[in-house]
Design a protein around this motif. Structure first.
Motif, PDB file in Angstrom:
ATOM      1  N   VAL A 121       0.859  -1.180   0.000  1.00  0.00           N
ATOM      2  CA  VAL A 121       0.000   0.000   0.000  1.00  0.00           C
ATOM      3  C   VAL A 121       0.896   1.232   0.000  1.00  0.00           C
ATOM      4  CG1 VAL A 121      -1.722   1.347   1.259  1.00  0.00           C
ATOM      5  CG2 VAL A 121      -1.892  -1.151   1.208  1.00  0.00           C
ATOM      6  N   THR A 168       1.049   5.398   0.499  1.00  0.00           N
ATOM      7  CA  THR A 168       0.285   6.478   1.111  1.00  0.00           C
ATOM      8  C   THR A 168       1.161   7.718   1.229  1.00  0.00           C
ATOM      9  OG1 THR A 168      -1.103   7.073   3.001  1.00  0.00           O
ATOM     10  CG2 THR A 168       0.911   5.861   3.489  1.00  0.00           C
ATOM     11  N   SER A 193      -6.066   0.091   0.458  1.00  0.00           N
ATOM     12  CA  SER A 193      -6.238   0.326   1.884  1.00  0.00           C
ATOM     13  C   SER A 193      -5.453  -0.705   2.678  1.00  0.00           C
ATOM     14  CB  SER A 193      -7.724   0.262   2.260  1.00  0.00           C
ATOM     15  OG  SER A 193      -8.263  -1.010   1.934  1.00  0.00           O
ATOM     16  N   VAL A 194      -5.150  -0.371   3.924  1.00  0.00           N
ATOM     17  CA  VAL A 194      -4.363  -1.240   4.800  1.00  0.00           C
ATOM     18  C   VAL A 194      -5.284  -2.249   5.484  1.00  0.00           C
ATOM     19  CG1 VAL A 194      -2.868  -1.312   6.832  1.00  0.00           C
ATOM     20  CG2 VAL A 194      -2.659   0.564   5.184  1.00  0.00           C
ATOM     21  N   THR A 213      -1.945  -6.840   4.470  1.00  0.00           N
ATOM     22  CA  THR A 213      -0.915  -5.960   3.919  1.00  0.00           C
ATOM     23  C   THR A 213       0.453  -6.385   4.428  1.00  0.00           C
ATOM     24  OG1 THR A 213      -2.495  -4.127   3.902  1.00  0.00           O
ATOM     25  CG2 THR A 213      -0.165  -3.566   3.660  1.00  0.00           C
ATOM     26  N   LEU A 224       3.806  -1.168   3.924  1.00  0.00           N
ATOM     27  CA  LEU A 224       3.264   0.162   3.641  1.00  0.00           C
ATOM     28  C   LEU A 224       4.422   1.086   3.315  1.00  0.00           C
ATOM     29  CD1 LEU A 224       0.709   2.114   3.774  1.00  0.00           C
ATOM     30  CD2 LEU A 224       1.593   2.757   6.019  1.00  0.00           C
ATOM     31  N   SER A 242      -3.684   8.531   8.208  1.00  0.00           N
ATOM     32  CA  SER A 242      -4.352   7.442   8.923  1.00  0.00           C
ATOM     33  C   SER A 242      -3.900   6.061   8.494  1.00  0.00           C
ATOM     34  CB  SER A 242      -5.868   7.557   8.736  1.00  0.00           C
ATOM     35  OG  SER A 242      -6.201   7.476   7.362  1.00  0.00           O
ATOM     36  N   LYS A 243      -3.474   5.905   7.244  1.00  0.00           N
ATOM     37  CA  LYS A 243      -3.043   4.580   6.803  1.00  0.00           C
ATOM     38  C   LYS A 243      -1.798   4.133   7.566  1.00  0.00           C
ATOM     39  CE  LYS A 243      -4.996   4.708   2.139  1.00  0.00           C
ATOM     40  NZ  LYS A 243      -4.734   4.693   0.696  1.00  0.00           N
ATOM     41  N   LYS A 282      -2.938   3.026  10.995  1.00  0.00           N
ATOM     42  CA  LYS A 282      -3.572   1.712  10.972  1.00  0.00           C
ATOM     43  C   LYS A 282      -2.538   0.611  10.781  1.00  0.00           C
ATOM     44  CE  LYS A 282      -7.374  -0.879   8.888  1.00  0.00           C
ATOM     45  NZ  LYS A 282      -8.501  -0.851   7.917  1.00  0.00           N
TER      46      LYS A 282
END
Length: 746
Positions: free
Chosen positions: A679, A681, A706-707, A711, A714, A722-723, A726
């Protein structure tokens, strides 16, 4: 064009209805243009439609259809020619229709490459020839074969015919060991007029004449036709021609090919637009037909970085010339029923020539458009409705298919009555329902509706789905109504041979078949008992599921069993999503001011927070909608289709007939991110998000939006948000952009 609404102003329901209409018209145009050499749309209009379709899909990615024109290039090769598979695909081009589109093209390139607005970036500009695309392969300087574009992957072998064209060299000196030269076969206006004067056959325009002449079974017929060839690109190369587009084209000229003398190097959008207007002003005197100007990034290294979308390069675009309008009489309004049950009104017109093409049909969009209003009830055409017998204005080009644009009330017959949209399906008599927020009426008959069933079967055997040789749309229509050997659902295709063995009326004895052709059909069907998962998913004809999204789902789940298990687990959450959408729609209808918009969120949250959701359902749903390219609308459609009792039973019968559902091909298995779910971000500074995603997928990784607990990594740029939080909560490894660049080797 008047009354045409920008994509940004359309509701999701209106966009879905228009995508359905575009898919149908473009499919018909593909067959007419590439197989029959009798186009029903001009090249400019065809490409414009694909641009409109792409813009709608970009704004509403979860509405992308299973038969999306964005995933198609050309049409399947016609029968009668051998087939040649292009080692490097022949793609189409994206389109521009206004100065702003060209400027946006430049900005899009700069964003992707992370270039500033004042960084130098050169382009080439050349006329877009209205002819037939051709690829010429040379090995050790000798012409080996010539192939038409076909569907972009496989073309027709027209080698013998191409050898008769004077501007195509048979031997090259100083060329790379392997060289594929690509360009356009065309006919000059003078040669076209002389050919038609002979009277053996009258062609509609030079493009038709060129295509029909090149695609002759007898090369001597082609030899007698005055064809020409412009080279403008290349395919496979054993070594580079040069470092830039412009110098590579000049290199082709030194090898003996004719290049267009109006090709020019431009410093940016202003220079490109100036050259466009120069070419447009010279258009009537050129002696050959063109329908626009093609711009390409000049630096080949940048072209390599920019890469490709599904069917178009990011580094090139065609700037099209505007088209025309005409007035004619509306003789009837017919209703067509599509594969998804959508009822589409079609205007039957007194035939009229618009921009050099005879038009007898045009879209009327939906009930509201006919009544003279948009989906919000606001007037269009100043509220003028459309009635049978009216004199209507038709236009073709820009962002639309042939469309009724306006009505001349002064010529309206006295007995003309307002049109009442049917409330039942004209094919099966089932109720035709228009759901809240949707501008389209849909037949509720499902599998009992013959129109839907036949169209679904045609899609199932189409080129991008199962692609069964010898079983096309014509054969599907025949078998669907056959009492002895019916094909009413996909599984019936795979039982055809066994049923034929026990049938007194053998297939080999029927019109259109013989012993050999029947045997070939059975063999072709058996070959498709082993089918890639992505093709199977695409072939099922699930609403909103296009070829690209099918491939994304296949890569994510890897097997049919994993996908169907996830769908079953996510089903309760999909039902919540549907309920939440309905609650939001109702609340939005009441929320007329910003102060009440919070009620919309409350309505959705209340649905999701209600007790009773089975354990794991929300996680399965989040995993599904977290797949890059899969949104809530597509996910609901997928889950709903695969969990409906009758649909599931039909699909299970199909699965039982298959011997192997193949996982996606392995990609870059030795890379450090192969097989991992990533992911991205935040803001990346050394490459754009789009380029990072493309690099990751090329290295065999899956990229999610999205996470989740699935996943693996990242990659967090600046202002990750926010990712990143999380990911930390779930224990997912987080790295910055520099670490990402180092991980993939720079």
């Amino acid at each position: 064009m008047q009354n045409e609404r920008p994509v940004e102003d359309l509701t999701k329901a209106e966009a879905g209805e228009e995508l359905a209409r575009l898919a149908e018209v473009l499919s018909q145009a593909d067959a007419a243009y590439h197989q029959a050499d009798a186009p029903i749309l001009s090249d400019a209009e065809y490409d414009a439609l694909k641009r409109r379709n792409r813009a709608l899909e970009d704004r509403f990615p979860d509405l992308k259809r299973v038969d999306s024109p964005s995933d198609r290039v050309g049409a399947a090769p016609a029968e009668g020619f051998g087939k040649i598979r292009h080692e490097k695909r022949m793609l189409s081009l994206g389109n521009a229709f206004a100065d702003e589109d060209v400027q946006e093209f430049d900005l899009r390139i700069r964003r992707y490459l992370n270039l500033s607005a004042d960084a130098p970036l050169a382009y080439t500009a050349e006329p877009k020839i209205d002819g037939l695309s051709l690829s010429l392969r040379y090995e050790q300087g000798k012409l080996v074969y010539a192939a038409t574009r076909g569907d972009g992957e496989t073309g027709e072998d027209v080698t013998a015919n191409a050898r008769t064209i004077a501007q195509i060299p048979h031997n090259l000196t100083g060329a790379p060991e392997v060289l594929e030269v690509r360009g356009e076969v065309y006919m000059t206006k003078a040669d076209f007029e002389a050919l038609n004067a002979q009277g053996s056959r009258v062609f509609a325009n030079p493009r038709n004449a060129a295509a029909g002449s090149l695609r002759q079974i007898d090369p001597e017929v082609t030899r007698a036709r005055p064809l020409s060839f412009f080279a403008y690109a290349w395919g496979v190369l054993s070594e580079p021609l040069a470092e830039t587009q412009f110098d590579s084209i000049k290199r082709l000229e030194t090898l003996g090919f004719t290049i267009n003398p109006l090709t020019r190097l431009c410093s940016g959008p202003a220079d490109m637009l100036e050259h466009y207007r120069q070419i447009e002003s010279q258009r009537p005197d050129l002696g050959y037909d063109i329908d626009g100007v093609v711009y390409k990034v000049n630096d080949l290294a940048l072209q390599e970085r920019l890469g490709f979308r599904a069917t178009t390069p990011r580094w090139a675009i065609a700037h099209k010339f505007p088209a025309e309008t005409a007035w004619t009489r509306l003789e009837a309004i017919d209703i067509q029923v599509g594969r998804t049950g959508a009822l589409s009104p079609v205007a039957r017109l007194a035939p009229i020539n618009v921009g050099g093409v005879l038009v007898s049909n045009a879209t009327l969009h939906n009930e509201d458009y006919i009544a003279g209003r948009d989906s919000k009830g606001e007037p269009i055409r100043e509220g003028r409705d459309i009635r049978i017998g009216d004199w209507v204005q038709v236009y073709r080009a820009g962002d639309v298919i042939p469309k009724v644009a306006d009505v001349d009330l002064s010529r309206r017959p006295e007995d003309a009555e307002p049109y009442h949209f049917p409330q039942t399906c004209p094919e099966c008599g089932s109720a035709a329902v228009r759901e809240p927020g949707d501008s389209t009426h849909r037949c509720t008959g499902g599998l009992i509706c013959p129109a839907q069933a036949v169209e679904k079967l045609k899609h199932f055997v189409s080129r991008d789905a199962l692609d069964i040789d010898g079983l096309g749309a014509k054969q599907i229509e025949m078998f669907f109504t056959d009492d002895q050997l019916p094909i009413r659902e996909p599984a019936d295709i795979f039982t055809l041979k066994a049923r034929d063995a026990g049938n007194l009326t053998k297939l080999k004895n029927r019109d259109g078949f013989g012993e050999r052709s029947a045997a070939k059909l059975f063999d072709a069907i058996d070959e498709r008992r082993r089918i890639p998962l992505a093709r199977l998913l695409f072939g099922l004809g699930i609403r909103h599921l296009g070829e690209v999204a099918a491939a994304d789902l296949a890569r994510h789940f890897g097997s049919w069993e994993a996908l169907i298990g996830a769908v079953d687990q996510a089903a309760p959450a999909a039902a919540r999503q549907l309920a939440a959408d309905e609650a939001e729609h109702e609340e939005r209808a009441r929320a007329a001011d910003a102060g009440r918009r919070a009620e919309v969120k409350k309505a959705r949250d209340a649905i999701w927070e209600a007790p009773g959701l089975p354990e794991g359902a929300k996680a399965a749903w989040d995993d599904l909608v977290g797949i890059e390219g899969v949104g809530a609308v597509l996910a609901v459609s997928l889950v709903t289709t695969l969990t409906q009792e009758r649909e599931r039973a039909s699909i299970n019968r199909l699965i039982a007939q298959l011997t192997d559902i193949l996982p996606p091909e392995a990609r870059a298995t030795e890379s450090p991110v192969a097989g991992k779910t990533l992911v991205f971000t935040g803001t990346l500074t050394r490459m754009t998000r789009a380029e990072a995603k493309a690099r990751a997928e090329a290295l065999g990784a899956k990229v999610a939006g999205s996470v989740s607990a699935k996943t693996d990594l990242l990659i967090a740029g600046e202002a990750a948000g926010s990712k990143a939080e999380k990911a930390a909560a779930l224990g997912v490894e987080v790295i910055d952009e520099d670490a990402w660049i180092a991980l993939i080797g720079g």
